[in-house]
Design an enzyme around this catalytic site. Structure first.
Site, PDB file in Angstrom:
ATOM      1  N   HIS A 218       0.817  -1.212   0.000  1.00 35.89           N
ATOM      2  CA  HIS A 218       0.000   0.000   0.000  1.00 35.89           C
ATOM      3  C   HIS A 218       0.856   1.269   0.000  1.00 35.89           C
ATOM      4  O   HIS A 218       0.339   2.378   0.029  1.00 35.89           O
ATOM      5  CB  HIS A 218      -0.915  -0.027   1.232  1.00 35.89           C
ATOM      6  CG  HIS A 218      -2.047   0.928   1.193  1.00 35.89           C
ATOM      7  ND1 HIS A 218      -2.062   2.105   1.905  1.00 35.89           N
ATOM      8  CD2 HIS A 218      -3.224   0.899   0.519  1.00 35.89           C
ATOM      9  CE1 HIS A 218      -3.203   2.746   1.692  1.00 35.89           C
ATOM     10  NE2 HIS A 218      -3.915   2.051   0.852  1.00 35.89           N
ATOM     11  N   LYS A 220       3.328   4.312  -1.229  1.00 35.65           N
ATOM     12  CA  LYS A 220       3.259   5.210  -2.383  1.00 35.65           C
ATOM     13  C   LYS A 220       4.441   6.176  -2.287  1.00 35.65           C
ATOM     14  O   LYS A 220       4.365   7.205  -1.609  1.00 35.65           O
ATOM     15  CB  LYS A 220       1.937   5.977  -2.388  1.00 35.65           C
ATOM     16  CG  LYS A 220       0.696   5.079  -2.210  1.00 35.65           C
ATOM     17  CD  LYS A 220      -0.366   5.799  -1.426  1.00 35.65           C
ATOM     18  CE  LYS A 220      -1.432   4.899  -0.845  1.00 35.65           C
ATOM     19  NZ  LYS A 220      -1.907   3.809  -1.629  1.00 35.65           N
ATOM     20  N   ASP A 225      17.084   8.993  -8.776  1.00 39.93           N
ATOM     21  CA  ASP A 225      18.543   9.141  -8.798  1.00 39.93           C
ATOM     22  C   ASP A 225      19.175   8.979  -7.423  1.00 39.93           C
ATOM     23  O   ASP A 225      20.288   9.475  -7.189  1.00 39.93           O
ATOM     24  CB  ASP A 225      18.950  10.508  -9.376  1.00 39.93           C
ATOM     25  CG  ASP A 225      18.697  10.609 -10.868  1.00 39.93           C
ATOM     26  OD1 ASP A 225      18.500   9.556 -11.510  1.00 39.93           O
ATOM     27  OD2 ASP A 225      18.686  11.742 -11.391  1.00 39.93           O
ATOM     28  N   HIS A 432      -8.398  11.663   0.268  1.00 38.16           N
ATOM     29  CA  HIS A 432      -7.583  10.464   0.458  1.00 38.16           C
ATOM     30  C   HIS A 432      -6.322  10.743   1.269  1.00 38.16           C
ATOM     31  O   HIS A 432      -5.483   9.860   1.459  1.00 38.16           O
ATOM     32  CB  HIS A 432      -7.221   9.925  -0.940  1.00 38.16           C
ATOM     33  CG  HIS A 432      -6.644   8.565  -0.975  1.00 38.16           C
ATOM     34  ND1 HIS A 432      -5.406   8.278  -1.500  1.00 38.16           N
ATOM     35  CD2 HIS A 432      -7.139   7.378  -0.560  1.00 38.16           C
ATOM     36  CE1 HIS A 432      -5.159   6.994  -1.426  1.00 38.16           C
ATOM     37  NE2 HIS A 432      -6.189   6.417  -0.847  1.00 38.16           N
TER      38      HIS A 432
END
Length: 511
Positions: A218, A220, A225, A432
């Site tokens: 879950h 994110k 780099d 969210h």
């Protein structure tokens, strides 16, 4: 949001397969497969690489192999010693000047009052972050859905997602390595854009969290780099850019933090290899020396800053990694004035395990702060088409603790994003975000507040504290920025009090 074929947050954790057993052979991580390897594209290159590594190191060590072989790196045929580590900084760490930027997406047709504070738009920030990429982009996301046709929707609001997909394809065209860790299982259908990226050379691994922990991946976040990072509530979904309210942060030019978050990405990467199992003890190279007890310290645009990343579940926390729940509890426990939290769901129970269990860890911490220390608590929870009415008794119980006469202040509101003329877009129009701010620290995470997200589902969090020097009193610390954004939402017409609201009703605002 977190799915397309079902509610965004729930996950299929009732997998009939048993969890993986800790302590099984780590050698299963590196069985040659057709998956593109770190420096080549097939098993032959991996075998040659292994032989070169043994010759180079003599006997070699398990730790070296575990750290090097699964690491997605530069594309093309090159000699291993010519390839820098994925986190190699492009300059001297002493020359770094880290910079933190709050980013957000505001759903279309959700106007704020004139003069309201705002953060950098997420869609633009993501494209700018990809513009900085020179060597590698590593992405962890629950699922991918960057184009409207993926869910059979033809809507102009999908354009930013399509632009993001095009930017990722351009990165591959100019030989920037793209590695993706995503969840298996996921309630979303298989992503056609992720398939297209894989066909173009992106390395993709699905992490079987349902089998390993009975949860999902879950998390994110991005690592670019080994120097820049993004972390926040947004999935790789076009709706996260135009139809869902999200909040996150981008940290630029900070290889110390980036290489630390890369270690969390690597835990996913090795577990996404064929027949991978959870190790009983993670090798030393996965360990973190940046944590709650010893945070990173540096200057962010000249502002003294401490920061560290947390992770969940505990089995994905190698030595030194602060557990996500411990990070949240520490921030709550240190608050003396206020705790403001914005989350999609709030359940002091399990959500997906059966039978359900009571889990008061966060609820108790909020109550203790309000009751014992007089901390002002405000909780903003999402209310939308898929809200479970069972949440409302817990929210009412928490608010019932409030007693101004006894200096106990606990307030709860629900945030309703108007549907308007966007009813054709499924699983959208929702706040969210998952963040918390106190006068002392800011927490930005990826997890909802219920037990499963901290015990079986992977998530990450960032805890930051900034102190503006006396000579720079006009500087807004990250705590102040988040406080202003929270108060903007709290005071908006989209935030509705619990009083007079029937549980599970009026969560769809259509005008």
């Amino acid at each position: 949001m977190d799915t397309k074929a079902g509610p965004p947050e729930p996950h299929p954790c009732c997998s009939p397969r048993p969890p993986g057993k800790p302590g099984q052979s780590l050698s299963q991580y590196w069985r040659p497969t057709a998956t593109p390897g770190p420096w080549g594209r097939g098993p032959a290159q991996l075998q040659v690489l292994g032989m070169l590594a043994v010759l180079w190191l003599g006997a070699g060590t398990l730790t070296y192999l575990l750290w090097q072989l699964p690491t997605p790196g530069t594309r093309g045929q090159v000699h291993p010693e010519e390839v820098p580590p994925a986190w190699a900084p492009t300059g001297q760490d002493g020359e770094e000047s880290c910079r933190l930027v709050i980013v957000e997406s505001v759903p279309q047709d959700l106007p704020s009052a004139a003069g309201s504070p705002s953060a950098q738009p997420l869609a633009r920030a993501w494209l700018q972050l990809l513009d900085t990429a020179q060597e590698s982009v590593h992405v962890a996301s629950y699922y991918w859905s960057l184009t409207g046709h993926d869910i059979g929707v033809n809507d102009s609001s999908s354009q930013p997602g399509e632009a993001l997909l095009q930017k990722l394809q351009q990165l591959l065209d100019r030989n920037v390595s793209l590695a993706v860790a995503t969840s298996k299982p996921t309630l979303a259908r298989e992503s056609t854009d992720l398939q297209a990226l894989a066909a173009q050379g992106a390395q993709v691994r699905q992490v079987p969290m349902g089998h390993l922990t009975r949860g999902v991946l879950h998390s994110k976040f991005w690592v670019v780099d080994g120097r820049h990072v993004y972390l926040g509530s947004a999935n790789m979904d076009w709706r996260s850019l135009t139809q869902v309210k999200e909040l996150g942060t981008i940290i630029y030019n900070c290889s110390h933090l980036a290489r630390d978050l890369e270690k969390t990405f690597q835990t996913y990467w090795v577990l996404g290899a064929p027949q991978a199992v959870l190790p009983k003890t993670w090798p030393q190279n996965f360990s973190s020396h940046i944590n709650l007890a010893q945070p990173f310290q540096g200057l962010f645009d000249g502002v003294p800053t401490t920061a560290y990343f947390s992770a969940s579940p505990p089995v994905l926390c190698p030595r030194g990694r602060t557990r996500d729940l411990d990070a949240l509890l520490a921030v709550m426990g240190a608050a003396q004035e206020f705790i403001y939290a914005s989350v999609m769901e709030y359940f002091p129970t399990t959500r997906f395990a059966r039978p359900a269990r009571y889990w008061p860890a966060l609820d108790d911490a909020l109550r203790a702060a309000a009751f014992s220390r007089g901390v002002r608590v405000r909780l903003l929870v999402s209310c939308w088409l898929h809200t479970d009415p069972a949440m409302f008794p817990f929210l009412r119980s928490l608010q019932a603790l409030s007693n101004p006469a006894a200096n106990i202040s606990v307030d709860v509101k629900v945030f309703i994003v108007p549907v308007g003329n966007h009813s054709n877009i499924p699983f959208s129009r929702v706040n969210h975000s998952k963040f918390m701010v106190t006068e002392r620290a800011a927490y930005i995470g990826t997890s909802n507040w219920s037990e499963d997200y901290f015990s079986s589902t992977s998530g990450v969090g960032l805890v930051v504290n900034q102190t503006a020097p006396c000579a720079r009193l006009g500087v807004a610390t990250v705590q102040e920025q988040l406080r202003q954004l929270f108060e903007r939402d709290w005071s908006s017409r989209y935030a509705v009090g619990l009083d007079g609201q029937a549980p599970g009703q009026d969560c769809v605002w259509r005008s």
